[in-house]
Enzyme design. Structure first.
Site, mmCIF file in Angstrom:
data_model
loop_
_atom_site.group_PDB
_atom_site.id
_atom_site.type_symbol
_atom_site.label_atom_id
_atom_site.label_comp_id
_atom_site.label_asym_id
_atom_site.label_seq_id
_atom_site.Cartn_x
_atom_site.Cartn_y
_atom_site.Cartn_z
ATOM 1 N N HIS A 232 -3.758 3.230 -1.107
ATOM 2 C CA HIS A 232 -3.439 2.595 -1.965
ATOM 3 C C HIS A 232 -3.962 2.888 -3.342
ATOM 4 C CE1 HIS A 232 -7.241 1.135 -0.743
ATOM 5 N NE2 HIS A 232 -7.616 0.312 -1.912
ATOM 6 N N ASP A 234 -5.939 1.082 -6.883
ATOM 7 C CA ASP A 234 -6.527 -0.165 -7.363
ATOM 8 C C ASP A 234 -5.548 -0.763 -8.352
ATOM 9 O OD1 ASP A 234 -8.170 0.147 -5.250
ATOM 10 O OD2 ASP A 234 -9.933 0.918 -6.602
ATOM 11 N N HIS A 288 -6.095 6.292 -2.637
ATOM 12 C CA HIS A 288 -7.300 6.583 -1.918
ATOM 13 C C HIS A 288 -7.083 5.783 -0.544
ATOM 14 C CE1 HIS A 288 -8.243 3.267 -4.484
ATOM 15 N NE2 HIS A 288 -8.948 2.811 -3.674
ATOM 16 N N ARG A 297 -20.024 1.781 8.986
ATOM 17 C CA ARG A 297 -20.194 2.052 7.423
ATOM 18 C C ARG A 297 -19.959 0.644 6.481
ATOM 19 N NH1 ARG A 297 -16.116 2.948 3.112
ATOM 20 N NH2 ARG A 297 -16.773 4.801 1.819
#
Length: 356
Positions: A232, A234, A288, A297
């Site tokens: 996607h 931002d 990204h 993570r």
């Protein structure tokens, strides 16, 4: 909180990752899902591992030129010398870990409501993809107290103080970066008179839209079959990401997916859709995604968008407005709210819908 229907809850509640030993079918991203993993015509593999996004020291005398070059060529860079105290960054990561370590029933007390913008839940882009993501998130808009009091009724102050301080410092850093980029675009910052606005922390139609997103990507028994966060761009001017573990990948048309290797103490700066439009496409709104690791993570992202009534237009740039017939606007004028609504309905097609 009122009762949610099963269908509404299923779009919001993350998997109880600690309770599964194998990846459930609902979370398996197979090779047949390449159309969701990659843009058309691009193979799913990553690019040359020697390629890396630029690392820029904000104290470098050439930082403004280096930042704008990175925005044009990459749409992303890692920033050092940013002034955010290392201790504060460590505290934010520690408190993020504390939040996601809570039992599931505790986290569900602050479950995001259907159509809501704050609280615990799956990634908001989840409905656009056929499989679920290996991810759980917690979104804060403005002061953190409302949800924190539900999670820790007698011990919420420290969490709130840390997150509120972090948001304040991130906002100041992003506004510094925006001024640098606007100057390179020949846009007068006075046309964005909401920059450095001193508000109460509550958004209005004339204050910037900001959000702090805490993310957890739990250890996965089979990372190659899952996706942490699907591709996607931002819906922001700029997004700043803090993460100490690899997983973020950015896409370049000429090479494919490139892994962003974290630099100790650095922050990753992503250019969003609104700067792409303001620059008439000169600046890249970086595509990204996040791939999954066999280890835990955490990441923290701060989003900064224009006020909802701000008119986003390439014509704000003097270089474009005074260029005569040499350059034309590639995007039509749109308010921030209109574009956000389009993105909420069409995701990756939103930019194409405002092309001239």
């Amino acid at each position: 909180m009122g009762a949610l229907s099963d269908s509404s809850r299923n779009h919001i509640i993350p998997l109880d990752f600690a309770s599964v030993q194998t990846v459930p079918e609902s979370h398996v991203w197979s090779e047949s899902d390449d159309e969701y993993r990659c843009p058309p015509g691009v193979r799913s593999g990553t690019a040359d591992p020697c390629l890396s996004v630029p690392v820029i020291d904000l104290w470098d005398p050439n930082a403004p030129e280096l930042i704008f070059e990175a925005c044009e060529k990459w749409g992303v860079f890692q920033l050092t010398g940013h002034g955010i105290p290392a201790k504060l960054m460590e505290e934010v990561e520690s408190k993020t870990q504390r939040l996601f370590s809570l039992p599931v029933d505790q986290k569900l007390k602050v479950l995001r409501s259907p159509g809501g913008g704050t609280g615990y839940g799956r990634a908001v882009i989840s409905p656009f993809f056929p499989k679920h993501m290996w991810h759980e998130g917690f979104t804060i808009r403005g002061p953190a107290a409302d949800h924190a009091k539900q999670l820790w009724p007698h011990d919420f102050e420290e969490f709130c103080e840390t997150m509120d301080d972090y948001q304040k410092q991130m906002k100041a850093l992003i506004e510094q970066l925006i001024h640098i980029i606007l100057k390179s675009l020949n846009i007068n910052p006075q046309q964005l008179n909401w920059l450095k606005s001193h508000c109460s922390g509550h958004e209005t139609s004339t204050t910037p839209g900001t959000a702090l997103q805490l993310n957890s990507y739990p250890p996965c028994p089979n990372p190659n079959r899952t996706m942490g966060l699907a591709q996607h761009t931002d819906t922001s001017l700029i997004t700043i990401l803090q993460a100490q573990t690899s997983g973020l990948q950015i896409f370049r048309d000429d090479v494919g997916w490139i892994s962003v290797q974290p630099v100790r103490g650095a922050l990753t700066v992503n250019i969003g859709d609104f700067l792409h439009v303001l620059s008439n496409g000169r600046i890249v709104s970086v595509l990204h995604r996040v791939v999954v690791n066999p280890v835990q993570r955490f990441s923290v992202a701060y989003f900064y968008a224009p006020p909802s009534d701000f008119v986003v237009s390439p014509l704000l740039s003097k270089a474009l407005g005074d260029s005569g017939q040499g350059t034309v606007a590639r995007y039509r004028t749109v308010t921030a709210k209109e574009f956000i609504d389009m993105k909420g309905k069409h995701l990756d097609r939103a930019l194409s819908l405002i092309k001239t």
